[in-house]
Design an enzyme around this catalytic site. Structure first.
Site, PDB file in Angstrom:
ATOM      1  CB  SER A 263      43.165  38.020  37.699  1.00 32.62           C
ATOM      2  OG  SER A 263      41.884  38.475  38.356  1.00 32.62           O
ATOM      3  CB  VAL A 264      47.082  33.914  36.538  1.00 32.41           C
ATOM      4  CG1 VAL A 264      47.949  34.871  37.576  1.00 32.41           C
ATOM      5  CG2 VAL A 264      46.670  32.532  37.524  1.00 32.41           C
TER       6      VAL A 264
END
Length: 449
Positions: free
Chosen positions: A172-173
């Site tokens: 998700s980064v």
């Protein structure tokens, strides 16, 4: 011919006392690394002949090694010098090398990383801290590490600089870059909304789901809630293959300019035709591999309002290159600030007195048989302070054991510790006058937990 090298002084004295013809005792110098394990994977080490074998010692060996002076002489039969015929000039000593590392920040990052790994019984981890103004590396922490001053039990796997050699799916980064891509395409505007109901989505027979049904979400809330469905729906409306080239602008899929030995380029899937499911996965950080340093470099582009500076370990000046529209970079950073809020997934990265932008990530680790359901990598990437970015910090913790393994639970607090202490060291003054309100709201939001 060397009979024995690196003997103890007591042994040398005993041999010398024997007064053996043709046997001589010589002195030599050896390196001592005052920072020990704290900087060992970065600085590297030399062999017995002082030739660099790893790290900066290897990368800049030719620069650091001195040049032998040579003389052509005339001597008598006893070896005494009568005359110097020719003397070839040259520097007797190697040249100095000034690294961009701030030892104070390095100590902060190293200590915080060791604490997190022991607290959560993790297998390994790495941290990179960049100067947000020019992408100079202020700290690279790795654990496990090694003591370069004691090599009696030195294992090869401890030597590598994990921040540049170990690749992983970032998860998700990567979502901020997907949103930046969507905004750059012109098909989406920052005030648009995405319908994520009913909280899951089937693409090419693969189910993508969120933690719960978030319904209609603004694009900023897609990031704040870390909605996989929202990201997937955006990617389905965009040319997936071009996304690969968009990511390369930030340094993904290629080695940086750091010059550190062993650095890996990672990989971005996308050769040929991409299925919709793979394109969606790429949008929320699966299907590509990156290093800790690459993530820090990419977030530094957002911090610098779309300008990419070459990541450097040696002090000096470098020219930046614009790779993203400044307005889009600023908008994405503002969205990331909502992630680090009392109701965001990154609330544990909040720092009293400072505006923080960042993103959490929790990724299943890959084994030989596919994704391991019980092993994770926890991540947090952040920028601070938001109004005038000074630091970019990326925290990666591999394989934590126990009930806590989310990036927001494990990596975000490590970020907060490092950023808070580093800002104090650098003399950066607080910028948020609503600090009391933020802390009260944080406690209120987390009272039940």
């Amino acid at each position: 011919m060397y009979l024995k090298r690196s003997v103890l002084p007591t042994i040398a004295i005993q041999v010398k006392s024997l007064d053996l013809p043709g046997v001589y005792i010589g002195q030599y110098y050896r390196r001592f690394y005052p920072d020990g394990a704290m900087l060992a994977p970065l600085v590297g080490l030399t062999n017995i002949d002082e030739q660099g074998q790893e790290g900066v010692e290897l990368a800049y060996n030719d620069w650091l090694v001195g040049v032998s002076q040579k003389k052509n002489i005339r001597h008598d039969r006893r070896g005494d010098i009568i005359d110097v015929l020719v003397q070839k000039t040259g520097s007797q000593y190697g040249k100095g090398l000034a690294l961009s590392i701030d030892r104070r920040i390095q100590h902060i990052a190293h200590t915080a990383l060791i604490g997190a790994i022991y607290n959560y019984q993790a297998r390994s981890g790495s941290i990179v801290v960049l100067d947000a103004k020019n992408s100079e590396i202020l700290a690279i922490a790795n654990h496990p590490s090694f003591n370069p001053n004691n090599r009696s039990n030195l294992a090869p796997e401890l030597i590598r600089n994990r921040a540049v050699t170990d690749v992983f799916e970032p998860g998700s980064v990567m979502k901020p870059f997907t949103i930046a891509y969507a905004l750059s395409s012109g098909k989406f505007q920052k005030n648009d909304t995405i319908n994520t109901a009913p909280g899951w989505l089937n693409i090419d027979g693969r189910k993508i789901h969120d933690a719960r049904n978030y319904g209609e979400l603004a694009i900023a809330d897609v990031l704040k809630k870390s909605s996989n469905v929202g990201i997937a729906k955006m990617m389905m409306q965009l040319p997936a293959l071009e996304f690969k080239y968009f990511l390369s602008r930030f340094g993904f899929g290629e080695v940086s300019f750091s010059g550190l030995p062993g650095e890996r380029s990672g990989v971005i899937s996308g050769e040929g035709r991409l299925t919709q499911a793979k394109a969606a996965s790429l949008g929320f950080g699966y299907g590509l591999a990156a290093t800790t340093l690459q993530l820090a470099q990419a977030y530094a582009v957002l911090a610098a309002e779309g300008v990419r500076y070459p990541v450097r370990i040696v002090e000096g000046q470098a020219q930046g290159q614009r790779v993203l529209d400044a307005d889009i970079a600023v908008d994405v950073v503002k969205m990331l600030e909502t992630v680090v809020s009392p109701t965001g997934t990154g609330h544990r990265a909040m720092i009293p007195g400072f505006r923080v932008a960042g993103k959490t990530g929790t990724v299943r680790m890959v084994s030989k048989k596919g994704y391991d359901l019980d092993r994770y990598t926890a991540l947090f990437a952040g920028i601070v302070p938001v109004n005038q970015p000074r630091l970019v910090v990326v925290v990666v913790i591999h394989d934590p054991r126990g009930d806590r393994y989310y990036g927001g639970e494990i990596a975000a607090p490590v970020f907060a510790t490092i950023a808070k202490r580093s800002l104090h060291v650098l003399g950066v003054e607080p910028d948020n006058n609503n600090d009391g309100y933020k802390i009260r709201e944080y406690k209120k939001a987390n009272r039940s937990s």
